[in-house]
Design a protein around this motif. Sequence first.
Motif, PDB file in Angstrom:
ATOM      1  N   ASP A   1     -10.424   7.844   2.269  1.00  0.00           N
ATOM      2  CA  ASP A   1      -9.694   8.763   3.136  1.00  0.00           C
ATOM      3  C   ASP A   1      -9.710   8.370   4.607  1.00  0.00           C
ATOM      4  O   ASP A   1      -8.994   8.976   5.415  1.00  0.00           O
ATOM      5  N   LYS A   2     -10.543   7.388   4.956  1.00  0.00           N
ATOM      6  CA  LYS A   2     -10.622   7.025   6.374  1.00  0.00           C
ATOM      7  C   LYS A   2      -9.287   6.504   6.893  1.00  0.00           C
ATOM      8  O   LYS A   2      -8.985   6.607   8.081  1.00  0.00           O
ATOM      9  N   ILE A   3      -8.522   5.880   6.025  1.00  0.00           N
ATOM     10  CA  ILE A   3      -7.191   5.409   6.430  1.00  0.00           C
ATOM     11  C   ILE A   3      -6.178   5.786   5.365  1.00  0.00           C
ATOM     12  O   ILE A   3      -6.530   6.148   4.243  1.00  0.00           O
ATOM     13  N   ASN A   4      -4.892   5.676   5.729  1.00  0.00           N
ATOM     14  CA  ASN A   4      -3.803   6.004   4.810  1.00  0.00           C
ATOM     15  C   ASN A   4      -3.206   4.696   4.287  1.00  0.00           C
ATOM     16  O   ASN A   4      -2.117   4.294   4.674  1.00  0.00           O
ATOM     17  N   TYR A   5      -3.978   4.042   3.386  1.00  0.00           N
ATOM     18  CA  TYR A   5      -3.517   2.755   2.853  1.00  0.00           C
ATOM     19  C   TYR A   5      -2.595   2.988   1.658  1.00  0.00           C
ATOM     20  O   TYR A   5      -2.977   3.621   0.674  1.00  0.00           O
ATOM     21  N   TYR A   6      -1.382   2.460   1.739  1.00  0.00           N
ATOM     22  CA  TYR A   6      -0.384   2.695   0.696  1.00  0.00           C
ATOM     23  C   TYR A   6      -0.511   1.716  -0.464  1.00  0.00           C
ATOM     24  O   TYR A   6      -0.385   2.072  -1.630  1.00  0.00           O
ATOM     25  N   GLY A   7      -0.729   0.443  -0.134  1.00  0.00           N
ATOM     26  CA  GLY A   7      -0.748  -0.599  -1.163  1.00  0.00           C
ATOM     27  C   GLY A   7       0.116  -1.773  -0.722  1.00  0.00           C
ATOM     28  O   GLY A   7       0.410  -1.928   0.465  1.00  0.00           O
ATOM     29  N   PHE A   8       0.522  -2.600  -1.683  1.00  0.00           N
ATOM     30  CA  PHE A   8       1.378  -3.736  -1.359  1.00  0.00           C
ATOM     31  C   PHE A   8       2.807  -3.279  -1.110  1.00  0.00           C
ATOM     32  O   PHE A   8       3.292  -2.362  -1.764  1.00  0.00           O
ATOM     33  N   VAL A   9       3.463  -3.904  -0.152  1.00  0.00           N
ATOM     34  CA  VAL A   9       4.897  -3.702   0.017  1.00  0.00           C
ATOM     35  C   VAL A   9       5.562  -5.073  -0.083  1.00  0.00           C
ATOM     36  O   VAL A   9       4.921  -6.101   0.154  1.00  0.00           O
ATOM     37  N   GLU A  10       6.848  -5.088  -0.442  1.00  0.00           N
ATOM     38  CA  GLU A  10       7.573  -6.342  -0.563  1.00  0.00           C
ATOM     39  C   GLU A  10       8.588  -6.470   0.570  1.00  0.00           C
ATOM     40  O   GLU A  10       8.787  -5.535   1.345  1.00  0.00           O
ATOM     41  N   GLY A  11       9.231  -7.618   0.659  1.00  0.00           N
ATOM     42  CA  GLY A  11      10.177  -7.894   1.747  1.00  0.00           C
ATOM     43  C   GLY A  11      11.211  -6.797   1.944  1.00  0.00           C
ATOM     44  O   GLY A  11      11.479  -6.384   3.074  1.00  0.00           O
ATOM     45  N   ASN A  12      11.777  -6.303   0.844  1.00  0.00           N
ATOM     46  CA  ASN A  12      12.824  -5.280   0.959  1.00  0.00           C
ATOM     47  C   ASN A  12      12.294  -3.929   1.426  1.00  0.00           C
ATOM     48  O   ASN A  12      13.054  -3.092   1.902  1.00  0.00           O
ATOM     49  N   ASP A  13      10.973  -3.721   1.313  1.00  0.00           N
ATOM     50  CA  ASP A  13      10.392  -2.442   1.741  1.00  0.00           C
ATOM     51  C   ASP A  13      10.296  -2.327   3.268  1.00  0.00           C
ATOM     52  O   ASP A  13      10.096  -1.224   3.783  1.00  0.00           O
ATOM     53  N   ILE A  14      10.408  -3.456   3.978  1.00  0.00           N
ATOM     54  CA  ILE A  14      10.311  -3.415   5.446  1.00  0.00           C
ATOM     55  C   ILE A  14      11.445  -2.562   6.000  1.00  0.00           C
ATOM     56  O   ILE A  14      11.212  -1.542   6.646  1.00  0.00           O
ATOM     57  N   SER A  15      12.696  -2.960   5.724  1.00  0.00           N
ATOM     58  CA  SER A  15      13.845  -2.214   6.243  1.00  0.00           C
ATOM     59  C   SER A  15      13.998  -0.861   5.569  1.00  0.00           C
ATOM     60  O   SER A  15      14.638   0.042   6.109  1.00  0.00           O
ATOM     61  N   ALA A  16      13.448  -0.723   4.368  1.00  0.00           N
ATOM     62  CA  ALA A  16      13.505   0.583   3.699  1.00  0.00           C
ATOM     63  C   ALA A  16      12.530   1.559   4.364  1.00  0.00           C
ATOM     64  O   ALA A  16      12.655   2.769   4.193  1.00  0.00           O
ATOM     65  N   GLY A  17      11.589   1.018   5.130  1.00  0.00           N
ATOM     66  CA  GLY A  17      10.622   1.880   5.807  1.00  0.00           C
ATOM     67  C   GLY A  17       9.655   2.552   4.849  1.00  0.00           C
ATOM     68  O   GLY A  17       9.295   3.713   5.027  1.00  0.00           O
ATOM     69  N   LYS A  18       9.220   1.832   3.842  1.00  0.00           N
ATOM     70  CA  LYS A  18       8.320   2.415   2.842  1.00  0.00           C
ATOM     71  C   LYS A  18       6.988   2.834   3.454  1.00  0.00           C
ATOM     72  O   LYS A  18       6.410   3.835   3.050  1.00  0.00           O
ATOM     73  N   THR A  19       6.493   2.070   4.434  1.00  0.00           N
ATOM     74  CA  THR A  19       5.279   2.460   5.150  1.00  0.00           C
ATOM     75  C   THR A  19       5.540   2.421   6.659  1.00  0.00           C
ATOM     76  O   THR A  19       6.465   1.755   7.117  1.00  0.00           O
ATOM     77  N   ASN A  20       4.713   3.126   7.426  1.00  0.00           N
ATOM     78  CA  ASN A  20       4.849   3.134   8.887  1.00  0.00           C
ATOM     79  C   ASN A  20       4.428   1.806   9.492  1.00  0.00           C
ATOM     80  O   ASN A  20       4.946   1.394  10.524  1.00  0.00           O
ATOM     81  N   VAL A  21       3.449   1.166   8.844  1.00  0.00           N
ATOM     82  CA  VAL A  21       2.914  -0.091   9.356  1.00  0.00           C
ATOM     83  C   VAL A  21       2.995  -1.146   8.249  1.00  0.00           C
ATOM     84  O   VAL A  21       2.632  -0.865   7.107  1.00  0.00           O
ATOM     85  N   VAL A  22       3.504  -2.334   8.588  1.00  0.00           N
ATOM     86  CA  VAL A  22       3.529  -3.441   7.629  1.00  0.00           C
ATOM     87  C   VAL A  22       2.647  -4.561   8.184  1.00  0.00           C
ATOM     88  O   VAL A  22       2.846  -5.015   9.307  1.00  0.00           O
TER      89      VAL A  22
END
Lengths: 351, 351
Positions: free
Chosen positions: B210-231
């Motif tokens: 809980d110390k951080i909000n780690y989502y998991g792996f993201v792929e190239g297409n997730d960058i522009s999709a904005g899947k996470t706040n930080v890549v």
Amino acid sequence: MTGKETLILSIDAMGGDNAPRCIIEGVSMVAKDHPGELFFFLFGDEAKLTPIIAEVGLDPKCYKIHHTTDFVRADAKPAQILRSGRETSMWKAIMAVRNGYAKAVVSAGNTGALMAMSKICLGTLQGIDRPAIAGILPSASGPIVMLDLGANAKCDPQNLVEFSLMGEVLYHVLFNEEKPSIGLLNIGSEETKGREEIREAAAILHEMGDKINYYGFVEGNDISAGKTNVVVSDGFSGNIALKTIEGAAKFIAKALKQEVKGSWISMFGFLMAHSSLSKFKKKFDPRIYNGAMFLGLKGISVKSHGGTDAYGFSCAIEAAIKMARQDICEKTKNEIATVLNMSALDDTTAP
Amino acid sequence: MTGKETLILSIDAMGGDNAPRCIIEGVSMVAKDHPGELFFFLFGDEAKLTPIIAEVGLDPKCYKIHHTTDFVRADAKPAQILRSGRETSMWKAIMAVRNGYAKAVVSAGNTGALMAMSKICLGTLQGIDRPAIAGILPSASGPIVMLDLGANAKCDPQNLVEFSLMGEVLYHVLFNEEKPSIGLLNIGSEETKGREEIREAAAILHEMGDKINYYGFVEGNDISAGKTNVVVSDGFSGNIALKTIEGAAKFIAKALKQEVKGSWISMFGFLMAHSSLSKFKKKFDPRIYNGAMFLGLKGISVKSHGGTDAYGFSCAIEAAIKMARQDICEKTKNEIATVLNMSALDDTTAP
């Protein structure tokens, strides 16, 4: 006689989200475009294939069904499928190429499984350390070839050099360009920039002189600009770049649509621009660029996108046809032998 | 009193293609937007700066020129500039931050030199192995933070973990989000995919719970999709992804323009859609996203794009202001100390 030998293609009719319907429809499209030139081995569940074949009216003279009882699941792990997948449509379709009955295999199934099975069944070409996955991308100066798109997350300099030659031959075969230009993907155009393995690969390619058309380093923005005909990278960076482009294109299209929908005048304006926009959309139709080509193998194996439709699958078959008609494996072997100064002695065919 | 302490910023007025004019104009824009809140140290050639300052009408109460005789060339090598660049406007502007006279430095000059000098002058934060370059990108779910964009071509798991925390704090500071989501850039979302160092970093981030909000792996297409706040990625992949997006956007815009220009009706339609299109263009204005933030240092250093205009430079200053007002260095140090369970004892300030 059409002047062309009949080309026999092996089709995994059970792979992909829309199999077997869109597979058979895609085969039918290609068959109609090449009358009397092609013959298809269709691997799949006969009871499912027969009614679709009847429906689309596939000419009985151009296909044979090979009944299979199993198929590779979309989420299957390559290692597991290598152990227990010998009855699948994918395995049997690849084996038809290995045994010399067909010239190329096309599947819309699980990528990892197709690569693992193709490697095991077909074997790697003499002089090639590792096979790679290549794709075609649109760019400002026409279609380009990019590899590796994900087969090898890490590469050494020799791998990158081999990918360069494999990509060169693929571009030549697909677009009839004698000496396509080759760029190595890096994070700066200066010779001191980037990773060591890329700088070493660059040094080897430089030394080849006139034997190849090596351009130098290219950066991320040079891909869509089409600075070189072929862009070479390890499978990690290549996969990131490919998917990043897909994501950016999707995002831009969506944002544009949203903005226009917010105003009636804009929507009317866009309706007026409809013919231009549909030409534009056609140019970027991802189905045209469908087909990931496995290079460096002793046989032709093409992976169609799993979610594509019949037209998309037909485009993947068309790529396989070009590769087969031009004997890409032989050409790649010779290019590797000539440029890397190895013996070009064939280890499979008689003199 | 405006209620806010006066913030002193250090500006390299001689860096970038359009220096010093667009630098001074950018400073003037920001000064007008924050009346009575800012003070600028302008490092550069006094004879060149004075007439431009007079022309743009910069309030004499909000700046002081520090005359410098040299500046960093665009093609200068970092190693060479570290040896012989002590009289440059860039070096002196950074030194003002090091010596505690200014809270942040902004330069549109040579990136490599600015990073090398910032590292040497300001030093690396306790608990951080290597500084990174972060940027802001537009996405389908709003602006996202991405790092590293090119400072570290290769990274180990610990570097990627530190970048994750640095990116988290930056997003929090810029967009006021308490627990921004963090994704690790990879070539598949399954845990077994990609490179070893990324999988190891993922394991460490997972363990933080809980110390951080780690989502998991993201792929190239997730960058522009904005899947996470930080890549988060190494500097090689991050640089490739960033430039690939820029290249794809440019290519699509150009191709669309070309297609529309081919027909009068389409052009007329596009004129009707003008207001929507200009809103769309505004949203994607690269100047808004200008400003590469050097993270992990004991001071704030922001790199503006070298080719930007006054408005673009003003956006880079605005980013520096947010980082300074929220004391990003202190926040980063604390986050590293808290999450990585280290002693948060400050090595610079008194108890």
